[in-house]
Design a protein around this motif. Sequence first.
Motif, PDB file in Angstrom:
ATOM      1  N   UNK A  17     -12.069 -23.551  30.845  1.00 13.09           N
ATOM      2  CA  UNK A  17     -12.070 -24.479  29.717  1.00 13.09           C
ATOM      3  C   UNK A  17     -13.406 -25.207  29.581  1.00 13.09           C
ATOM      4  N   UNK A  18     -14.203 -25.130  30.664  1.00 15.64           N
ATOM      5  CA  UNK A  18     -15.492 -25.830  30.640  1.00 15.64           C
ATOM      6  C   UNK A  18     -16.584 -24.987  29.984  1.00 15.64           C
ATOM      7  N   UNK A  19     -16.298 -23.720  29.832  1.00 12.19           N
ATOM      8  CA  UNK A  19     -17.316 -22.805  29.280  1.00 12.19           C
ATOM      9  C   UNK A  19     -17.125 -22.720  27.749  1.00 12.19           C
ATOM     10  N   UNK A  79     -21.084 -21.617  32.213  1.00 15.39           N
ATOM     11  CA  UNK A  79     -21.443 -22.971  31.833  1.00 15.39           C
ATOM     12  C   UNK A  79     -22.320 -23.528  32.940  1.00 15.39           C
ATOM     13  N   UNK A  80     -23.481 -24.048  32.572  1.00 17.72           N
ATOM     14  CA  UNK A  80     -24.372 -24.570  33.604  1.00 17.72           C
ATOM     15  C   UNK A  80     -24.922 -25.919  33.180  1.00 17.72           C
ATOM     16  N   UNK A  81     -24.919 -26.833  34.153  1.00 18.27           N
ATOM     17  CA  UNK A  81     -25.483 -28.155  33.884  1.00 18.27           C
ATOM     18  C   UNK A  81     -26.422 -28.513  35.025  1.00 18.27           C
ATOM     19  N   UNK A 127     -20.317 -22.552  36.365  1.00 19.26           N
ATOM     20  CA  UNK A 127     -19.008 -21.888  36.546  1.00 19.26           C
ATOM     21  C   UNK A 127     -18.999 -20.629  35.712  1.00 19.26           C
ATOM     22  N   UNK A 128     -18.196 -19.704  36.187  1.00 11.81           N
ATOM     23  CA  UNK A 128     -18.107 -18.424  35.483  1.00 11.81           C
ATOM     24  C   UNK A 128     -16.669 -18.233  35.024  1.00 11.81           C
ATOM     25  N   UNK A 129     -16.488 -17.249  34.224  1.00 15.48           N
ATOM     26  CA  UNK A 129     -15.155 -17.045  33.661  1.00 15.48           C
ATOM     27  C   UNK A 129     -14.124 -16.636  34.729  1.00 15.48           C
ATOM     28  N   UNK A 184     -20.800 -22.407  41.390  1.00 16.16           N
ATOM     29  CA  UNK A 184     -22.005 -22.296  42.224  1.00 16.16           C
ATOM     30  C   UNK A 184     -22.790 -23.587  42.146  1.00 16.16           C
ATOM     31  N   UNK A 185     -23.379 -23.960  43.265  1.00 15.44           N
ATOM     32  CA  UNK A 185     -24.219 -25.146  43.276  1.00 15.44           C
ATOM     33  C   UNK A 185     -25.607 -24.737  43.717  1.00 15.44           C
ATOM     34  N   UNK A 186     -26.590 -25.420  43.175  1.00 19.12           N
ATOM     35  CA  UNK A 186     -27.962 -25.137  43.599  1.00 19.12           C
ATOM     36  C   UNK A 186     -28.721 -26.444  43.713  1.00 19.12           C
ATOM     37  N   UNK A 187     -29.541 -26.495  44.742  1.00 15.61           N
ATOM     38  CA  UNK A 187     -30.411 -27.659  44.945  1.00 15.61           C
ATOM     39  C   UNK A 187     -31.834 -27.155  44.805  1.00 15.61           C
ATOM     40  N   UNK A 188     -32.518 -27.641  43.782  1.00 15.74           N
ATOM     41  CA  UNK A 188     -33.873 -27.163  43.499  1.00 15.74           C
ATOM     42  C   UNK A 188     -33.931 -25.642  43.496  1.00 15.74           C
ATOM     43  N   UNK A 189     -32.924 -25.039  42.926  1.00 14.89           N
ATOM     44  CA  UNK A 189     -32.917 -23.586  42.767  1.00 14.89           C
ATOM     45  C   UNK A 189     -32.305 -22.821  43.917  1.00 14.89           C
TER      46      UNK A 189
END
Length: 735
Positions: free
Chosen positions: A62-64, A77-79, A107-109, A114-119
């Motif tokens: 629902x977030x995408x 969806x990426x923030x 998030x993916x469908x 996934x989380x990333x810190x400075x890539x």
Amino acid sequence: MLKRLEIAGFKSFAKKTILDFSSSVTAIVGPNGSGKSNVAEAFRFALGEQSMKSMRGKRSEDLIFSGSLSSPRANRAAVAIVFDNRPQGKTRPFKLEFDEVIIERSVFRDGSSEYALNGSKVRLRDVQELLAGANIGETGHHIISQGEADRVLLASPKERRELLEDALGLKVFEFKKQEAERKLTRTEENAKEVEALRREIAPHLRFLAKQVEKLDRAEELRQELIGAAKTYCAIEDVYLRTERADATKKLQAATHRAESANTNLASYDEQGEADTESAKRLSAVREAERTLDRVLRERGELAREFGRVEGALEAAIQRAKEATEEEFVRVPRKELSVLAHEAKMQAELPEHTPAPALHAALVSLRNMFSTFFNRYVVSSDAYLQTDEREQLALTEKRDMLSAKVTALGAEEERARHELVKAREAVAVENETGREVKHKILELAGEKAQAESDVARQEGRLNELALLEEELRRDQSEVLALAGAEAASFSPLETLPVEDRRVQEDRKRNLERLKIRLEEAGGTGEEVRREHTEATEREAFLARELEDLTKSAASLRDLIAELDTELSKQFVEGLAKVNTSFGEFFAILFGGGGARLSLEELSASSEEDEEQESVVVGKPGIEVTVNLPKKRVQSLVQLSGGERALTSIALIFAMSQVNPPPFLILDETDAALDEANSRRYADMIEALAKKSQLVVVTHNRETMSRAGILYGVTMGSDGISKLLSVKFEDAVAVAK
Ligand code: ATP
């Protein structure tokens, strides 16, 4: 420190949208449903919000961006939130050596996140810890969603406490505490495992220890056996040597004696031929005896014959006499002188003539006279013719026999003489023979003695050979049982002076040790090694357990310290918040008061609260309000606006005491009247000195305090668009 927000594919923001926050107050304005709240939610999302509900969704899908008639849906969806992490004073806001920190979540469908810190990909936990360290808590006290301002009032005392702890920046301690607790649990589990392992190996170790004990005893026995064997063998060896030498010497001596006795006896054997000489003498005696016997027998026969003949002659004479008895008898002179001569001859006998010889001489005399008278006195004419011849014949025969008897008498005499002589010879001979025999017997005795000595010494040597064999056997046995050392010994020079029984006792002791060692088993290198390994392992486990126990203890200490620190800071924080809370409340309400207090656990009437209290073990937070001119004290009795004001007062109080880096307020001002809108805006301004503020608002007063204004619009494509607007335009855009 909040630099940028980058949204792509998140909810209505299908296209990449970047919000810059270079001002301390940023306002987001726009018509209803354009996507303003989605911006606030984008913050929540990127910071790791796990509650779908708080992001108005059911599933992560629902977030995408779900697409619209004119735009296809997005798959991701990426923030990303970009923070300025340059040092402020001595420290950087985030504990990372970067001037810029970018926290990104996608998030993916398929629902994956996934989380990333400075890539670089990281875990949610890493993000949470990083945020907690920068006083951006997970309870979202710094992101107040639309219509959720009063959440803090509606929350349970326990939730309120959590919120307050988070707002006071105590989550770091909480995290540390949780980390320590996790470590403690792991440590305790490890300790249990180690203990279980120790328990597991304990019986085997005990068994091995017992085995080793046995082996040690066996080793003692082995040493004892080695000692005993050395002594025994050395003494036995010298004993055998001494005894053998002795026996050999004795054997030689005995052999020598036997030989010399033999030689001596042989020399007597030569004299044995002398024996034949004595035999000859003896046989001469026998011969003499036999001759005498024969002579006597013949004389006896002759005597009987003579008697018979004379009887017959007498009968003949009688018969003639009976026929003629004459007065005178004529006897030739010659016959008479012959008779006289013969009688004289017969009567001449040696002095000591034996009786039989005398007797024979008498018989011979009598026969002589009898023959004379028969011939001359007893004669008859009548028979003269026939009887004369008969008488004559008988007389002749009688004379002949008589002569023979006489002759035999002489022969007897000679025979007797011979016999005496032979016996004398034998008697002489016997005298020397006895001496020889005595000597021979002596020699034979010596020889027998020597031979029996030889036999005895040979027997002894055999016996010693057997003992020697036995010694070798003993040596090889102790060698097999106790190793080469046991079979070696330093030879002794002399046999110790002791009873042989002492050595026999040693032998018995040796046998006993052999049996005991045999029973005790081998050297057990394998078992020893295993025991060493098991002991080392046990020691290792014991050390490990000790380490674990120590670290568990230090973890418990740490937890206790953190608890202390936490409660200390909490109490301090609570007091500060209370001061601000009262002040803000008074400002907003134009008087009155409000305060937070620690819930009294025992006084709690609600069961579930009581249970919660029991479970958590920390008192929750109660809120009491004191409205000016009203006697309302219960929160539920407050109007919507009053509740919003109280909430704002509390939120601002918390933010004031421990300012978060940023604060997002989504239409928190919705319920305020004009007067309060102004007071609210004043407070925003005051707060913005310490925290960056992002406000979603329809309120003009609020907008007026913003340095940056973003307008969000949504066209027919269902996609939110962002535009920078001026204050003058903003009011219009917001409509
Ligand atoms: P208000 O001023 O009334 O509070 P708002 O500007 O805050 O409105 P939001 O609630 O942020 O508006 O936006 C809601 C809009 O976002 C709705 O039109 C909804 O259809 C849209 N939206 C929500 N989720 C998605 C999605 N996954 N894909 C596309 N559009 C979405």
